[in-house]
Scaffold this motif. Structure first.
Motif, mmCIF file in Angstrom:
data_model
loop_
_atom_site.group_PDB
_atom_site.id
_atom_site.type_symbol
_atom_site.label_atom_id
_atom_site.label_comp_id
_atom_site.label_asym_id
_atom_site.label_seq_id
_atom_site.Cartn_x
_atom_site.Cartn_y
_atom_site.Cartn_z
ATOM 1 N N ALA A 165 -7.985 2.661 -18.907
ATOM 2 C CA ALA A 165 -8.603 2.871 -17.593
ATOM 3 C C ALA A 165 -8.635 4.358 -17.259
ATOM 4 C CB ALA A 165 -7.813 2.126 -16.529
ATOM 5 N N PRO A 166 -9.663 4.800 -16.550
ATOM 6 C CA PRO A 166 -9.674 6.191 -16.082
ATOM 7 C C PRO A 166 -8.536 6.414 -15.100
ATOM 8 C CG PRO A 166 -11.450 4.931 -15.060
ATOM 9 C CD PRO A 166 -10.864 4.056 -16.120
ATOM 10 N N GLU A 167 -7.931 7.583 -15.157
ATOM 11 C CA GLU A 167 -6.767 7.851 -14.314
ATOM 12 C C GLU A 167 -6.949 9.157 -13.568
ATOM 13 O OE1 GLU A 167 -1.886 8.070 -14.704
ATOM 14 O OE2 GLU A 167 -3.144 7.798 -16.462
ATOM 15 N N LYS A 168 -6.715 9.102 -12.261
ATOM 16 C CA LYS A 168 -6.800 10.297 -11.444
ATOM 17 C C LYS A 168 -5.419 10.923 -11.307
ATOM 18 C CE LYS A 168 -10.722 8.684 -8.659
ATOM 19 N NZ LYS A 168 -11.205 8.369 -7.295
ATOM 20 N N GLN A 169 -5.408 12.103 -10.751
ATOM 21 C CA GLN A 169 -4.161 12.840 -10.595
ATOM 22 C C GLN A 169 -3.255 12.152 -9.577
ATOM 23 O OE1 GLN A 169 -4.751 16.788 -9.145
ATOM 24 N NE2 GLN A 169 -2.589 17.184 -8.823
ATOM 25 N N PRO A 170 -1.961 11.905 -9.941
ATOM 26 C CA PRO A 170 -1.024 11.361 -8.945
ATOM 27 C C PRO A 170 -0.874 12.329 -7.774
ATOM 28 C CG PRO A 170 -0.118 11.238 -11.164
ATOM 29 C CD PRO A 170 -1.346 12.091 -11.250
ATOM 30 N N GLN A 171 -0.525 11.785 -6.629
ATOM 31 C CA GLN A 171 -0.412 12.598 -5.421
ATOM 32 C C GLN A 171 1.011 12.566 -4.895
ATOM 33 O OE1 GLN A 171 -2.913 14.383 -3.835
ATOM 34 N NE2 GLN A 171 -4.378 13.871 -5.443
ATOM 35 N N THR A 172 1.477 13.708 -4.403
ATOM 36 C CA THR A 172 2.778 13.781 -3.743
ATOM 37 C C THR A 172 2.587 13.376 -2.290
ATOM 38 O OG1 THR A 172 3.527 15.549 -5.210
ATOM 39 C CG2 THR A 172 4.710 15.277 -3.138
ATOM 40 N N VAL A 173 3.133 12.217 -1.922
ATOM 41 C CA VAL A 173 2.916 11.671 -0.574
ATOM 42 C C VAL A 173 4.107 11.905 0.342
ATOM 43 C CG1 VAL A 173 1.252 9.956 -1.363
ATOM 44 C CG2 VAL A 173 3.681 9.378 -1.347
ATOM 45 N N ILE A 174 5.272 12.228 -0.234
ATOM 46 C CA ILE A 174 6.459 12.560 0.566
ATOM 47 C C ILE A 174 7.114 13.791 -0.040
ATOM 48 C CG2 ILE A 174 8.695 11.785 1.445
ATOM 49 C CD1 ILE A 174 7.790 8.921 1.035
ATOM 50 N N MET A 175 7.426 14.759 0.810
ATOM 51 C CA MET A 175 8.121 15.952 0.344
ATOM 52 C C MET A 175 9.140 16.358 1.391
ATOM 53 S SD MET A 175 6.559 19.634 -0.880
ATOM 54 C CE MET A 175 5.607 18.908 -2.198
#
Length: 285
Positions: A165-175
């Protein structure tokens, strides 16, 4: 005015000017530099250093020198974008060290590289046999890019004929315990989803040092309290396993019945479910 105050004022002023000049020159100067960029960087830093430690030197001379050393590389960069010959002259050209598996001895000599230098560069790329290399080129910034022979390259999904499957960049949702709403929006997720996932993991938002989400909607967290063990997301694996179990159950039901109509129904639905599994499996693996 005391000399130490003069030094402080000049240091801060020249540092601010140098900062904005570096920003205008671009991030390229902060990565691997060619010879001209290296020289201009040293000179700019030297101008700032010389004029900050000597309170008697006129700061306007420092600014004039800095502007000159800013304008020259900035102009060269703009001209280089339009002229390849000028770019080759100022930045240098790539040099082929290995082509079609053969070492180019003359190119090594022109670049001032010994055999030991080449082997050292190859070892940096985890290659210990020159015969394993199909193509190697020395870039103007001094890095060596290597293409191993096909039989020595890692296998890919394409080599194995596996559809992924095509995969997009993971995102940092909590910092640092704070939600980054922009990252959630990039994955088409919202705060309610995040709160639900945290509840599943039985952790509070304030205890999350770092939280990242992938395109499959899986949340990975690192907590301030390292003693707490957080389970890894397994929703996609569970979904795939459930679908395969249902398909296997349909085949068992088909074998267990003597009714031809019922047998045909189970067989048809089993085939439909298998097609669905084939479609979604690359996305769920």
């Amino acid at each position: 005015m005391p000399d130490w105050i003069t030094v402080v004022i000049k240091s801060i002023s020249l540092l601010v000017i140098l900062f904005f000049m570096a920003k205008l020159l671009g991030t390229k100067h902060m990565s691997k530099m060619n010879v001209f960029e290296y020289i201009s960087g040293i000179v700019l830093g030297g101008i700032v250093a010389i004029h900050t430690i000597d309170p008697d030197k006129n700061i306007s001379y420092a600014i004039i020198a800095m502007v000159i050393w800013f304008v020259i590389p900035f102009s060269f960069e703009k001209i280089s974008l339009k002229s390849k010959s000028f770019r080759d002259f100022t930045q240098g050209k790539s040099t082929v060290f290995i082509q079609d598996g053969k070492i180019m001895e003359e190119n090594l000599k022109k670049a001032g590289y010994s055999t030991d230098d080449l082997l050292e560069k190859l070892r940096d790329r985890d290659i210990f046999l020159a015969s394993d290399v199909e193509f190697a080129v020395l870039e103007p910034n001094g890095s060596l890019n290597v293409l191993p022979k096909k039989e020595n390259r890692p296998l890919t999904a394409k080599d194995l004929g596996i559809k992924v499957a095509p995969e997009k960049q993971p995102q940092t949702v909590i910092m640092d315990g704070k939600v980054i709403h922009e990252s959630l929006a990039n994955l088409n997720l919202n705060l309610n989803w995040l709160e639900t996932e945290l509840e599943k993991l039985n952790v509070s938002l304030e205890n999350v040092f770092l939280g990242q989400a992938d395109t499959n909607g899986n949340l990975y967290v690192d907590l301030y309290d390292d003693k707490i063990v957080v389970p890894q997301p397994a929703e996609t694996e569970m979904l795939l396993a459930t679908m395969k179990k249902c398909q296997a159950d349909l085949e068992l039901f088909m074998l267990a019945t003597d009714n031809e109509q019922t047998k045909a129904m189970y067989k048809k639905n089993s085939q439909k479910l298998q097609k669905a599994i084939d479609i979604v499996e690359p996305f769920l693996q």
